[in-house]
Design an enzyme around this catalytic site. Structure first.
Site, short mmCIF file in Angstrom:
data_model
loop_
_atom_site.label_atom_id
_atom_site.label_comp_id
_atom_site.label_asym_id
_atom_site.label_seq_id
_atom_site.Cartn_x
_atom_site.Cartn_y
_atom_site.Cartn_z
N SER A 50 0.01 5.70 1.13
CA SER A 50 0.54 4.35 0.97
C SER A 50 1.18 3.92 2.30
O SER A 50 1.37 4.76 3.19
CB SER A 50 1.60 4.33 -0.13
OG SER A 50 2.69 5.14 0.29
N ASP A 82 -3.82 3.40 0.49
CA ASP A 82 -3.44 2.98 -0.85
C ASP A 82 -2.54 1.73 -0.76
O ASP A 82 -1.54 1.74 -0.04
CB ASP A 82 -2.67 4.14 -1.51
CG ASP A 82 -2.37 3.90 -2.97
OD1 ASP A 82 -3.15 3.20 -3.64
OD2 ASP A 82 -1.35 4.44 -3.46
N GLU A 134 -7.58 -5.29 -5.19
CA GLU A 134 -6.91 -5.37 -6.50
C GLU A 134 -6.91 -6.79 -7.05
O GLU A 134 -6.72 -7.76 -6.34
CB GLU A 134 -5.46 -4.88 -6.33
CG GLU A 134 -4.66 -4.87 -7.62
CD GLU A 134 -3.36 -4.07 -7.49
OE1 GLU A 134 -3.33 -3.08 -6.75
OE2 GLU A 134 -2.37 -4.47 -8.13
N HIS A 212 -5.23 2.44 -11.46
CA HIS A 212 -3.94 2.72 -10.81
C HIS A 212 -2.92 3.09 -11.87
O HIS A 212 -3.10 2.81 -13.06
CB HIS A 212 -3.46 1.47 -10.05
CG HIS A 212 -4.13 1.31 -8.72
ND1 HIS A 212 -3.47 1.48 -7.53
CD2 HIS A 212 -5.42 1.03 -8.41
CE1 HIS A 212 -4.32 1.30 -6.54
NE2 HIS A 212 -5.52 1.02 -7.04
N ASN A 234 -5.93 7.05 -9.80
CA ASN A 234 -4.79 7.25 -8.90
C ASN A 234 -3.60 7.89 -9.60
O ASN A 234 -3.11 7.37 -10.61
CB ASN A 234 -4.32 5.88 -8.37
CG ASN A 234 -5.30 5.24 -7.42
OD1 ASN A 234 -6.43 5.68 -7.29
ND2 ASN A 234 -4.85 4.19 -6.76
N ILE A 235 -3.13 8.96 -9.01
CA ILE A 235 -1.99 9.69 -9.57
C ILE A 235 -0.96 9.97 -8.47
O ILE A 235 -1.31 10.56 -7.44
CB ILE A 235 -2.45 11.06 -10.14
CG1 ILE A 235 -3.27 10.88 -11.40
CG2 ILE A 235 -1.28 11.98 -10.39
CD1 ILE A 235 -2.50 10.88 -12.69
N ASP A 236 0.25 9.58 -8.69
CA ASP A 236 1.32 9.89 -7.75
C ASP A 236 2.56 10.40 -8.47
O ASP A 236 3.04 11.51 -8.23
CB ASP A 236 1.66 8.63 -6.93
CG ASP A 236 2.66 8.90 -5.83
OD1 ASP A 236 2.89 10.08 -5.53
OD2 ASP A 236 3.23 7.95 -5.27
O1 G3H Z 1 -1.63 3.70 -6.07
C1 G3H Z 1 -1.09 4.68 -6.58
C2 G3H Z 1 -1.17 4.93 -7.98
O2 G3H Z 1 -1.58 3.84 -8.68
C3 G3H Z 1 -0.23 5.91 -8.57
O3 G3H Z 1 0.41 5.49 -9.76
O4 G3H Z 1 2.52 6.76 -9.45
O5 G3H Z 1 2.00 5.67 -11.58
O6 G3H Z 1 0.72 7.66 -10.87
P1 G3H Z 1 1.46 6.45 -10.46
ZN ZN Z 2 -1.46 1.96 -7.36
#
Ligand code: G3H
Ligand code: ZN
Length: 288
Positions: A50, A82, A134, A212, A234-236
């Site tokens: 990001s 990202d 997006e 996302h 996407n996973i953060d």
């Molecule tokens: O762009 C990053 C993601 O959409 C991560 O989303 O943090 O809710 O898993 P999250």
């Molecule tokens: Zn995202």
């Protein structure tokens, strides 16, 4: 192997109906966790940075770490920007060696979003680099937000399938991140995917779809989303949570510990386990 682009990776996922995990690369240990697990699982993987991560770690440092580690493994690894909310940020990432870009103009009026996304696509395609963009707005959980209220709010900003198809056609993007019910930053999986909306978007446009905020989605919903057309997930937040929980536990057990490696090493191991679990749920294990 050398970094690959997300284009072939996601087209294959779309054809064979599985999801590729896109994990946020926030520091060296998480980058190691993603790439080592991808190799162990024989899975393709997307590492995404990001703007915040770029500011924290340094653009060239992220590229260098990901490139060097990717070269040591035999599975395809892509490096993706990202939520790049700035045209120039996209140029800088392209120049630095990213193999996948994202322009996030979701807060802009439709025409403005189209205009800048198109410019990013023209520039990136000149270098054979794919672009995600997006549509609709995927919100973010605040610390004091109630899940019920957040779920109501999310309904107001979901992507309209017809507008989504028009957006893809006008911009020529490679992947679409449409707001379909998720919220960024959920600490529990309470979000509900709007499956008919995903199916409709899939029917109207053939680009791979991106989910996302997948930390907030349970496994059953994720699988339904993949069947409906989601290809990049996407996973953060889940990784952040487990990583920092481990660090807190170690500090609690041994408050005198001063060696960062004794905190970050075990945190890297638990990050690997959650990444492995996600890859298996997404169906990308064994697909490299
Ligand atoms: O762009 C990053 C993601 O959409 C991560 O989303 O943090 O809710 O898993 P999250
Ligand atoms: Zn995202």
């Amino acid at each position: 192997m050398s970094l690959v682009t997300t284009k072939e990776m996601l087209k294959k996922a779309q054809k064979e109906r599985y999801g590729v995990g896109a994990f946020n690369a926030n520091n060296m240990e998480i980058i190691q966790a993603i790439i080592e697990t991808a190799e162990e699982e024989k899975a393709p993987a997307i590492l995404q940075a990001s703007q915040g991560a770029i500011e924290y770690a340094g653009l060239d440092n992220i590229v260098a770490m990901v490139k060097v580690m990717a070269e040591k493994v035999s599975v395809p690894i892509a490096l993706h920007l990202d939520h790049g909310t700035d045209y120039y940020q996209n140029i800088k990432c392209l120049r630095a060696g990213f193999t996948s870009l994202m322009f996030d103009g979701s807060k802009l009026p439709f025409e403005e979003n189209v205009k800048i996304t198109k410019k990013v696509v023209e520039m990136a395609h000149a270098c054979d680099i794919p672009v995600e963009a997006e549509l609709g707005q995927i919100g973010k959980m605040g610390d004091s937000d109630e899940p019920g209220v957040a779920l109501e709010k999310v309904k107001e900003t979901m992507a309209d399938p017809y507008e989504a198809a028009k957006f893809v056609e006008l911009t020529k993007i490679d992947f679409l991140a449409a707001a379909v019910g998720t919220i960024h930053g959920c600490r529990t999986p309470f979000a509900k995917l709007d499956i008919p909306r995903i199916e409709k978007i899939r029917e109207l446009t053939d680009v791979p779809l991106v989910l996302h905020g997948a930390s907030g989605v349970n496994d059953e919903e994720v699988r339904k989303g993949i069947s409906a057309g989601i290809c990049k997930i996407n996973i953060d937040t889940r990784i952040r949570m487990i990583f920092t929980k481990k660090i807190r536990e170690i500090i609690k057990m041994n408050p005198q510990e001063i060696d960062p490696r004794k905190l970050l090493g075990p945190a890297r191991e638990v990050a690997k386990e959650i990444i492995r679990e996600r890859m298996r749920v997404f169906g990308c294990s064994g697909k490299a």
